[in-house]
Design an enzyme around this catalytic site. Structure first.
Site, mmCIF file in Angstrom:
data_model
loop_
_atom_site.group_PDB
_atom_site.id
_atom_site.type_symbol
_atom_site.label_atom_id
_atom_site.label_comp_id
_atom_site.label_asym_id
_atom_site.label_seq_id
_atom_site.Cartn_x
_atom_site.Cartn_y
_atom_site.Cartn_z
ATOM 1 N N HIS A 318 0.987 -0.910 -0.049
ATOM 2 C CA HIS A 318 -0.272 0.317 -0.140
ATOM 3 C C HIS A 318 0.542 1.077 -0.020
ATOM 4 O O HIS A 318 2.273 1.391 0.624
ATOM 5 C CB HIS A 318 -1.144 0.260 1.092
ATOM 6 C CG HIS A 318 -2.294 1.416 1.001
ATOM 7 N ND1 HIS A 318 -1.981 2.007 1.389
ATOM 8 C CD2 HIS A 318 -3.377 0.567 0.862
ATOM 9 C CE1 HIS A 318 -2.880 2.578 0.990
ATOM 10 N NE2 HIS A 318 -3.664 1.784 0.793
ATOM 11 N N ASP A 376 -7.995 -5.376 -0.132
ATOM 12 C CA ASP A 376 -8.441 -6.484 -1.026
ATOM 13 C C ASP A 376 -7.985 -7.525 -1.006
ATOM 14 O O ASP A 376 -8.964 -8.827 -1.840
ATOM 15 C CB ASP A 376 -7.784 -5.501 -2.469
ATOM 16 C CG ASP A 376 -8.796 -4.047 -2.736
ATOM 17 O OD1 ASP A 376 -7.593 -3.193 -2.823
ATOM 18 O OD2 ASP A 376 -9.770 -4.070 -2.730
HETATM 19 C C1 SDX Z 1 -6.427 -0.040 -2.703
HETATM 20 O O1 SDX Z 1 -3.959 4.873 -2.031
HETATM 21 C C2 SDX Z 1 -5.625 3.687 -1.635
HETATM 22 O O2 SDX Z 1 -5.979 4.260 -0.072
HETATM 23 C C3 SDX Z 1 -6.065 3.115 -2.224
HETATM 24 C C4 SDX Z 1 -6.973 2.136 -1.199
HETATM 25 C C5 SDX Z 1 -8.415 2.677 -1.158
HETATM 26 O O3 SDX Z 1 -8.881 1.899 0.584
HETATM 27 O O4 SDX Z 1 -8.507 3.672 -1.998
HETATM 28 O O5 SDX Z 1 -6.356 1.880 0.011
HETATM 29 C C6 SDX Z 1 -7.235 0.499 -2.363
HETATM 30 O O6 SDX Z 1 -6.139 0.552 -3.832
HETATM 31 C C7 SDX Z 1 -5.053 -0.468 -1.928
HETATM 32 C C8 SDX Z 1 -4.084 -1.184 -3.058
HETATM 33 C C9 SDX Z 1 -4.433 -2.464 -3.957
HETATM 34 N N1 SDX Z 1 -3.746 -2.797 -5.056
HETATM 35 C C10 SDX Z 1 -2.708 -3.908 -4.927
HETATM 36 O O7 SDX Z 1 -2.756 -5.155 -3.716
HETATM 37 C C11 SDX Z 1 -2.097 -4.422 -6.128
HETATM 38 C C12 SDX Z 1 -0.319 -4.790 -5.433
HETATM 39 N N2 SDX Z 1 -0.440 -3.787 -4.556
HETATM 40 C C13 SDX Z 1 1.375 -2.779 -5.513
HETATM 41 O O8 SDX Z 1 0.766 -2.418 -6.700
HETATM 42 C C14 SDX Z 1 2.071 -1.584 -4.592
HETATM 43 O O9 SDX Z 1 2.013 -2.277 -3.276
HETATM 44 C C15 SDX Z 1 0.112 -0.261 -4.858
HETATM 45 C C16 SDX Z 1 -0.021 0.269 -6.087
HETATM 46 C C17 SDX Z 1 -0.613 -0.602 -3.734
HETATM 47 C C18 SDX Z 1 1.504 1.079 -4.014
HETATM 48 O O10 SDX Z 1 2.506 0.899 -4.855
HETATM 49 P P1 SDX Z 1 3.537 2.362 -4.339
HETATM 50 O O11 SDX Z 1 3.027 2.757 -3.082
HETATM 51 O O12 SDX Z 1 3.835 2.855 -5.552
HETATM 52 O O13 SDX Z 1 5.048 1.710 -3.943
HETATM 53 P P2 SDX Z 1 5.454 0.488 -4.755
HETATM 54 O O14 SDX Z 1 5.560 -0.486 -6.100
HETATM 55 O O15 SDX Z 1 6.718 2.159 -5.334
HETATM 56 O O16 SDX Z 1 6.469 -0.535 -3.845
HETATM 57 C C19 SDX Z 1 7.711 0.205 -3.311
HETATM 58 C C20 SDX Z 1 8.248 -1.318 -3.359
HETATM 59 C C21 SDX Z 1 8.700 -2.033 -5.014
HETATM 60 O O17 SDX Z 1 10.050 -2.450 -4.789
HETATM 61 P P3 SDX Z 1 11.296 -1.122 -5.161
HETATM 62 O O18 SDX Z 1 11.454 -0.234 -6.520
HETATM 63 O O19 SDX Z 1 11.886 -0.627 -3.994
HETATM 64 O O20 SDX Z 1 12.736 -2.147 -4.715
HETATM 65 O O21 SDX Z 1 7.532 -2.997 -2.951
HETATM 66 C C22 SDX Z 1 6.826 -3.311 -4.361
HETATM 67 C C23 SDX Z 1 8.025 -2.209 -5.274
HETATM 68 O O22 SDX Z 1 8.257 -3.778 -6.355
HETATM 69 N N3 SDX Z 1 6.041 -3.617 -3.703
HETATM 70 C C24 SDX Z 1 5.300 -4.966 -3.950
HETATM 71 C C25 SDX Z 1 4.374 -5.508 -4.669
HETATM 72 N N4 SDX Z 1 3.429 -4.007 -3.841
HETATM 73 C C26 SDX Z 1 4.616 -3.373 -3.785
HETATM 74 N N5 SDX Z 1 6.058 -6.404 -4.481
HETATM 75 C C27 SDX Z 1 5.401 -7.765 -4.676
HETATM 76 N N6 SDX Z 1 4.040 -6.875 -4.441
HETATM 77 C C28 SDX Z 1 3.129 -6.161 -4.551
HETATM 78 N N7 SDX Z 1 1.684 -6.500 -4.004
#
Ligand code: SDX
Length: 442
Positions: A318, A376
């Site tokens: 998140h 989710d």
């Molecule tokens: C919702 O914003 C909100 O409040 C949203 C929400 C709401 O109520 O409105 O809470 C609802 O959207 C919840 C999130 C649902 N999405 C998912 O579950 C999809 C999977 N999650 C990821 O795509 C990700 O965690 C996000 C999009 C939710 C957050 O991404 P960020 O904040 O942009 O973080 P990032 O992509 O920069 O990740 C940081 C690191 C990265 O690695 P590095 O580049 O630092 O080496 O963590 C890794 C990412 O690769 N990472 C993951 C991961 N999520 C982040 N690696 C593997 N699996 C994951 N799920």
């Protein structure tokens, strides 16, 4: 060796000083403190005084507005709606009462709640002409595509109440959209399965009305299940608002131009659809089906950690929560309640989800990056057990989040010096060059 701190004079006490190392010039930027959360640096004069923009793609460090509605502490896993912890609202309140709280700022008295529910239920029917919009979609259209289209079409109705500077008219818009979104959502579901639309009933509470519109058929009476209705109502409460997430920011940006409020809600639905946001609940179920069995978990955990593999663990991570999403804890408990009620305790996907969560939470990669289950991760398993197809999961998220969107839109529209949102950019394209006639191009 401690760094030479800038002497803290009264002048600096409530500001930060920015020093331009190229010119030696400095500028004091005021610090703004809210009622909770980190201080903010007020950069509104930055460009006028320095000629610099800030650069923050994805707005990871940017506060876009002033709001009193929802507070999140991502490190502590705290979520408050108007100051009330989400766990207490999920346990002791209901979605209609929470909707009132988000819009008006206080929990309603019994009389206020009754009046609010009366107003909402008597707006729950849609204009009969609106039904024609469904006919244009193929039956296999994704229900979110239908929601974007039909909710957007609402902006072609109700012209009599869209003076958005008038608080009374904004209140009618809020009641109307909260009332009609479940009716349209249920119609989108019925349309996708080829069943006739079921009209709302004025003698049923909000969530029971919605479930009946989804699952009743004209051929027989529909008997609701109190445990399922309570679970659905709690899911709505958990999803109602969440500060300045992507879809809420979309609604605020669309609304900042004074656009039709129903069209603004349609823009929020469009943004929520994405798998990185509200589409994640559908993606979680598809991911669990792809993993298939506990023995395959290590391979998928490896893939989630592989930078060269686009696979991510859906329902994990998140932007704000670097701790367990408090909504996920309530969702997990609700999941067990629903599966027990339906005799699905050994539901394979639930067992797989619990094992996947256990493995991920013990893995150094997820621990180091503070990746926890989010709202989710479990919601899809509950919704699937209740009988919804995965394609409807984000629609249900949109039904709930419409309350947050309209509350945030109302707060923004009510602001004294509300300005149209208009970010700038880092331009990296071609600098000025002259036109070349086609016969001189290589
Ligand atoms: C919702 O914003 C909100 O409040 C949203 C929400 C709401 O109520 O409105 O809470 C609802 O959207 C919840 C999130 C649902 N999405 C998912 O579950 C999809 C999977 N999650 C990821 O795509 C990700 O965690 C996000 C999009 C939710 C957050 O991404 P960020 O904040 O942009 O973080 P990032 O992509 O920069 O990740 C940081 C690191 C990265 O690695 P590095 O580049 O630092 O080496 O963590 C890794 C990412 O690769 N990472 C993951 C991961 N999520 C982040 N690696 C593997 N699996 C994951 N799920």
């Amino acid at each position: 060796m401690t760094s030479q701190a800038i002497p803290m004079t009264k002048k600096n006490a409530d500001s930060v000083t920015l020093i331009d190392n190229r010119t030696g010039k400095s500028i004091d930027l005021p610090l703004i403190k809210g009622s909770a959360g980190p201080n903010l640096i007020d950069i509104r004069q930055l460009y006028n005084e320095t000629g610099y923009f800030t650069f923050d793609p994805g707005f990871t460090s940017t506060g876009s507005c002033n709001s009193k509605i929802t507070y999140i502490d991502g490190d502590e896993g705290v979520l408050l709606y108007r100051g009330y912890p989400i766990e207490e609202l999920a346990e002791y309140s209901d979605f209609m009462e929470t909707s009132y709280l988000l819009i008006y700022g206080e929990l309603p008295t019994a009389a206020q709640k009754k009046e609010f529910e009366y107003s909402v239920v008597y707006h729950s029917m849609v204009h009969e002409q609106l039904i024609n919009f469904f006919r244009g979609f193929r039956r296999d259209a994704h229900p979110m595509a239908v929601m974007v289209g039909v909710v957007g079409a609402l902006s072609a109705f109700y012209h009599e109440h869209t003076d958005i500077q008038n608080p009374g008219e904004r209140e009618i818009v809020a009641h109307r959209i909260i009332a009609k979104i479940p009716t349209i959502a249920a119609m989108a579901y019925k349309y996708s399965i080829g069943q006739p639309f079921i009209y709302p009933r004025n003698d049923l509470p909000y969530t029971e009305n919605f479930i009946r519109m989804c699952f009743a058929v004209p051929c027989e009476d529909y008997r609701s299940n109190a445990v399922i209705t309570r679970a659905m109502d709690r899911i709505f409460t958990l999803h109602a608002d969440h500060e300045q997430n992507a879809s809420t920011s979309t609604v605020r940006l669309a609304g900042s131009s004074g656009a039709n409020p129903y069209a603004c809600i349609a823009s929020g639905i469009a943004c929520l659809w994405g798998p990185a946001h509200g589409g994640a609940n559908e993606a979680v179920i598809n991911m669990l089906k792809e993993i298939g069995h506990e023995k395959n978990i290590p391979e998928f955990i490896r893939r989630a950690k592989d930078k060269n593999d686009p696979f991510r663990l859906m329902g994990f991570g998140h932007r704000v929560y670097k701790n367990y999403d408090p909504r996920a804890k309530v969702m997990r408990k609700t999941c067990h309640e629903v599966l027990n009620e339906l005799g699905l305790q050994n539901e394979p996907l639930m067992r797989l989800a619990i094992e996947l969560e256990r493995v991920a939470l013990e893995d150094p990669y997820f621990i180091e990056k503070k990746l926890y289950p989010n709202v989710d991760f479990y919601s899809g398993i509950i919704l699937r057990a209740i009988g919804f197809p995965a394609s409807m999961f984000t629609v249900l998220f949109a039904v709930a989040r419409t309350v947050g969107w309209i509350a945030q839109w109302n707060e923004m529209t009510n602001e004294e010096n509300q300005k149209i949102g208009r970010p700038r950019q880092l331009y990296t394209g071609e600098t000025r060059r002259s036109f070349v006639p086609v016969n001189k191009r290589k």
